[in-house]
Design a protein around this motif. Structure first.
Motif, mmCIF file in Angstrom:
data_model
loop_
_atom_site.group_PDB
_atom_site.id
_atom_site.type_symbol
_atom_site.label_atom_id
_atom_site.label_comp_id
_atom_site.label_asym_id
_atom_site.label_seq_id
_atom_site.Cartn_x
_atom_site.Cartn_y
_atom_site.Cartn_z
ATOM 1 N N VAL A 121 36.698 44.654 37.469
ATOM 2 C CA VAL A 121 36.343 43.481 38.260
ATOM 3 C C VAL A 121 35.123 42.853 37.598
ATOM 4 O O VAL A 121 34.118 43.526 37.355
ATOM 5 N N THR A 147 34.276 36.692 41.843
ATOM 6 C CA THR A 147 34.817 37.908 41.232
ATOM 7 C C THR A 147 36.254 37.695 40.768
ATOM 8 O O THR A 147 37.046 37.039 41.447
ATOM 9 N N ALA A 162 39.576 39.917 39.062
ATOM 10 C CA ALA A 162 40.148 41.227 38.731
ATOM 11 C C ALA A 162 40.869 41.143 37.397
ATOM 12 O O ALA A 162 41.523 40.153 37.073
ATOM 13 N N ARG A 166 40.025 48.719 44.037
ATOM 14 C CA ARG A 166 39.031 48.678 45.121
ATOM 15 C C ARG A 166 37.718 49.322 44.687
ATOM 16 O O ARG A 166 36.637 48.850 45.043
ATOM 17 N N GLN A 195 35.938 46.840 42.474
ATOM 18 C CA GLN A 195 35.375 45.757 43.285
ATOM 19 C C GLN A 195 34.123 46.224 44.017
ATOM 20 O O GLN A 195 33.138 45.490 44.106
ATOM 21 N N ASP A 207 30.436 44.548 43.564
ATOM 22 C CA ASP A 207 29.694 44.044 44.718
ATOM 23 C C ASP A 207 28.354 44.753 44.878
ATOM 24 O O ASP A 207 27.364 44.150 45.303
#
Length: 526
Positions: free
Chosen positions: A318, A347, A349, A399, A402, A406
């Motif tokens: 990401v 963002t 991917a 996930r 990500q 973050d």
């Protein structure tokens, strides 16, 4: 934009020779196919009763010719020439009523029909040709009216959706409703960009997509109807009705109406700033990240989108603050297969698909280094999860990547991050982000930072100084440098912060408490 299956000359509804021979009125004449049995699926555009030996010059193609052969009796040369002339005129079939002229199927006509591949049918019982023409013509007229009505209904519905700014998927859903079969849109490389229809049926099509794409490319197939997408002399894709069960001409008409709408939709911008290729990748990766659709159900979509999936190593990445187009270009330059899709405003991917013998970590680092080398200003964060060899593990990997991206979202100015940031690099910041929605954590952050959360410009400035000071490990020189102030000025601000919060930042435990509260506060703002 025209469908490409033969014959291309007409979109009129048709019946096949086989279908006509199965009609009740025809069966009453005891029909027998004596030649050309392999060509009974030929389309019949019209039925023509004719006794003239030179009837071929009156035909335009696709006719079923009905005759008693009264003018051909006794002359085998004329009989053979009669069949050849019908073949040259591209007649669909010839039906010969047995009687006084021909009490049995004539060998000369049968041999000629076999050579030409023209279906020759004889009727053993007396049969009024008028009944057959009436039956077939009425069916064709009714079918044509129904096809025109369907065409106009589809055109009206799709135009209304385009006018309302509907996305591509909504248009395809409408086409799928009218066609009652899976609908697939591809680019010129046969990579699937979008689909519609019953999910299980679509998955069946995508599971065997390579074979179907080759079949469609050859322009043949029972129920596989395609129409080209393009304009101004340039083709850029196709729409395909997969396994359409209606008559072929109506299917072509429906495909053409859909193609016209999709071209218009694309010309008008399609209600999105993204290309169809980007929307396809975005839909797939978003579904993978969300976990709403099981990964195994998404595997046919990934394969049909051109992503290698057999015996591969998947690297979920990401990237923050980089354009998808730039990331796609870097993948092409490095020769790395993968999908790129924007997840949020900041963002994107990237899912790499590598051969099992390739060094996944080294290639991810090479990709990140190339991106950082092209960056102007603050470099974007490239967050990665551990590589996955099982497709079912890819959603958890995305996930994780990500979450890492973050967790370091607002720390790039203050922290020295590695080229590729991983879960082990985010430490406390990553844990706090995972817990950011917990009411106890939110209450703790508000309580610890209450003195600086009043919202004034001065308070926000002090909050920024505190954030940098703690992120740099309470390095006063580095903090002063980053905020472009002198050391004495920084000391005054730190004193003001301590006074507002009622803490001593030289005390490790109190500083750690404030740091955790600030991380939680920042995480809640994202």
């Amino acid at each position: 934009m025209t469908a490409t299956w033969d014959p291309p000359k007409s979109t009129d509804p048709i019946l096949s020779v086989r279908q006509i021979l199965c009609l009740e009125r025809v069966l009453a004449g005891d029909p027998e196919v004596v030649a050309g049995a392999a060509h009974l699926d030929r389309p019949v555009r019209w039925v023509h009763v004719a006794e003239a030996p030179d009837v071929g010059v009156m035909l335009t193609g696709g006719e079923m010719v009905l005759t008693t052969g009264v003018l051909l009796a006794g002359d085998e040369h004329k009989q053979a020439e009669y069949i050849q002339s019908l073949h040259r005129a591209e007649a669909a079939a010839v039906v010969l009523g047995l009687g006084r002229a021909f009490p049995a199927p004539p060998d000369a006509m049968r041999r000629a029909a076999d050579r030409c591949g023209l279906p020759l049918v004889v009727l053993h019982r007396p049969f009024p040709f008028a009944e057959l023409t009436e039956e077939v013509q009425s069916r064709l007229v009714r079918s044509k009216f129904a096809a025109v009505s369907l065409s106009e209904a589809v055109r009206t519905a799709l135009t209304g959706l385009i006018t309302a700014g509907a996305p591509l998927q909504r248009l395809l859903d409408e086409v799928a409703v009218h066609s009652a079969c899976p609908v697939v849109v591809t680019n010129l490389a046969h990579r699937v960009l979008a689909t519609a229809g019953e999910r299980s049926a679509v998955d069946d099509v995508l599971r065997d997509w390579e074979r179907i794409a080759r079949q469609a490319g050859g322009g043949t197939g029972d129920g596989w109807i395609r129409a080209e997408l393009g304009g101004r002399g340039e083709r850029w894709g196709q729409i395909m009705l997969c396994g359409y069960r209606g008559d072929t001409a109506t299917g072509r008409l429906l495909a053409d109406r859909a193609a016209e709408a999709l071209v218009l939709h694309r010309m008008l911008g399609g209600g999105s700033a993204h290309t169809w290729e980007e929307q396809s990748a975005q839909s797939l990766l978003t579904d993978l990240v969300s976990g709403v659709v099981p990964a195994r159900q998404l595997l046919p979509r990934a394969r049909a989108a051109g992503l290698p999936v057999n015996r591969r190593t998947f690297v979920p990445l990401v990237v923050r603050d980089s354009e998808p187009a730039q990331l796609e270009r870097i993948l092409r330059l490095l020769g790395l297969p993968g999908l790129v899709a924007e997840l949020t405003e900041r963002t994107t991917a990237v899912l790499l698909s590598l051969a099992r013998d390739q060094d996944a970590d080294a290639l991810a680092a090479h990709f990140a280094a190339r991106l950082h080398g092209e960056s102007v200003g603050p470099r974007g964060v490239v967050a990665a999860a551990g590589s996955r060899t099982a497709w079912d593990d890819v959603p958890a990997g995305l996930r994780e990547a990500q979450h890492v991206a973050d967790a370091v979202a607002d720390s790039t100015a203050a922290l020295d991050l590695p080229t590729v940031v991983r879960l082990k690099d985010v430490h406390l910041r990553g844990l706090v982000r995972l817990l950011r929605d917990d009411p106890h954590v939110q209450s703790f952050a508000e309580r610890e930072l209450d003195g600086l959360l009043c919202g004034t410009g001065t308070d926000q400035g002090l909050l920024g100084v505190l954030r940098t000071y703690l992120a740099t490990g309470r390095n006063k020189s580095r903090t002063a440098q980053l905020h472009h102030v002198s050391r004495p000025a920084l000391y005054r601000r730190l004193e003001a912060i301590q006074g507002r919060l009622g803490v001593d930042l030289d005390d490790f435990e109190q500083a750690a408490s404030v740091h955790i509260a600030l991380l939680a506060h920042d995480a809640q703002q994202q």
